[in-house]
Write an enzyme that holds these catalytic residues in place. Sequence first.
Site, mmCIF file in Angstrom:
data_model
loop_
_atom_site.group_PDB
_atom_site.id
_atom_site.type_symbol
_atom_site.label_atom_id
_atom_site.label_comp_id
_atom_site.label_asym_id
_atom_site.label_seq_id
_atom_site.Cartn_x
_atom_site.Cartn_y
_atom_site.Cartn_z
ATOM 1 N N TYR A 50 51.560 -42.490 -38.690
ATOM 2 C CA TYR A 50 50.846 -43.033 -37.526
ATOM 3 C C TYR A 50 50.973 -44.546 -37.516
ATOM 4 C CZ TYR A 50 47.202 -44.487 -34.331
ATOM 5 O OH TYR A 50 46.525 -45.082 -33.287
ATOM 6 N N GLU A 73 51.128 -47.241 -29.133
ATOM 7 C CA GLU A 73 50.948 -46.287 -30.236
ATOM 8 C C GLU A 73 52.178 -45.400 -30.403
ATOM 9 O OE1 GLU A 73 47.104 -43.730 -31.024
ATOM 10 O OE2 GLU A 73 48.521 -42.532 -29.896
#
Length: 386
Positions: free
Chosen positions: A109, A197
């Site tokens: 992530y 992201e």
Amino acid sequence: MKLLEYEGKEVFERYGIPMLPRCGVIRIGDNPDKLNIDGRGPWVVKAQVLAGGRGKAGGVKLAKTASEARELAGKMLGMKITTHQTQGKALTVEEVLVEHAAPIEREIYISVVLDRKAGSPAIIASAEGGMSIEELARTNPEKIIKISVDAEAGLLDFQARQLAFDLRIPQNNFREFTAFAKALVKVFVENDASLVEVNPLVISKDGRLLAIDSKIVTDDNALFRHKDQAARPDHEASEIEKEAKAIGINYIGLDGDIGCMVNGAGLAMATLDTVKMAGGDAANFLDVGGGANVEQVTKAFQIILKDPKVKAVLVNIFGGIMKCDNIAAGVVEASKKVRIKVPLIVRLEGTNVKEGKAILAGSGLKLEQADSLWEAAQKAVAAAKR
Ligand code: GDP
Ligand code: MN
């Protein structure tokens, strides 16, 4: 403004972020044959909706053959998707992205966010990607890495290397990763984003570093300096919202049944709160702007009444630069042009309020007046319940 995955990936492309080759995007009405699916599979078929968690909701499917990919893409169009990020509402899949798929070894992530406290961008990352980062933050906060970044200097070499070590990036992908992390910060800064992201960033079984997903949110206030962003459709705006924007009215649709017409964003928010306190729910946020002239008031009525949920309209206008008598004349004039079939409650305050109220009272219009916002909100809530 929120970008769909493929739109975000188009931005990534310009910054040299490593991704899998895309075969194209189809939208409702398109023939899946239009997709440029060739070479070797497998492929991944992805619903383009503004929500994460598509995987679990059936919005991400792997296909072994080209014909399977086309079939899945065709079936996905028009499908309804509900994920943990859609607030209980189902989103309709209007566009589908097909791209080459990779065998995944590891999911990481990484995101760049705006750290308001520090007044700078920050990287948030975790060696454990793929899953919901909100969940990880709750259960294993120690597994989340945070790095403050200088917006002018970008991500520094030592920071990028430290991050690579902390994320246990394999030696072979080390340089690629540091370049990727720096590019991601650049995407954030240069596009005036509030969020960039990549979840997941992947190390594939054949040793490639790949951005598998993209999420970009940009700041609307900076739209004027990004022609590419301004040209994009706003996927979140409803038809009424788009119409309001085109005529210079600040309008956001809400779930309640009391239509609100207010001048000034602060007063509009206070109006929403007061309606709530009185036991009701606003159907919209609407700021007619400073002008509040006949034209704007007429347009605002038209916009509010397009929402079939509206059972009463509450006008709460403060006469400052525009005096109350002019506003009252505007309301009277506007209600001649727009047929208002629901109860109308008007609260005026400010310069020439007496004259304004007299105009409303003598207009023969079916409306209720109120002296205070509290009284107006209570009257509107009662009217909507009748
Ligand atoms: P999201 O669930 O909406 O965030 O959608 P993602 O694009 O992140 O995809 C969800 C999951 O699908 C990923 O975490 C992967 O496990 C899987 N996935 C997506 N693309 C690929 C791919 O190219 N290959 C493989 N094997 N899995 C993929
Ligand atoms: Mn994702």
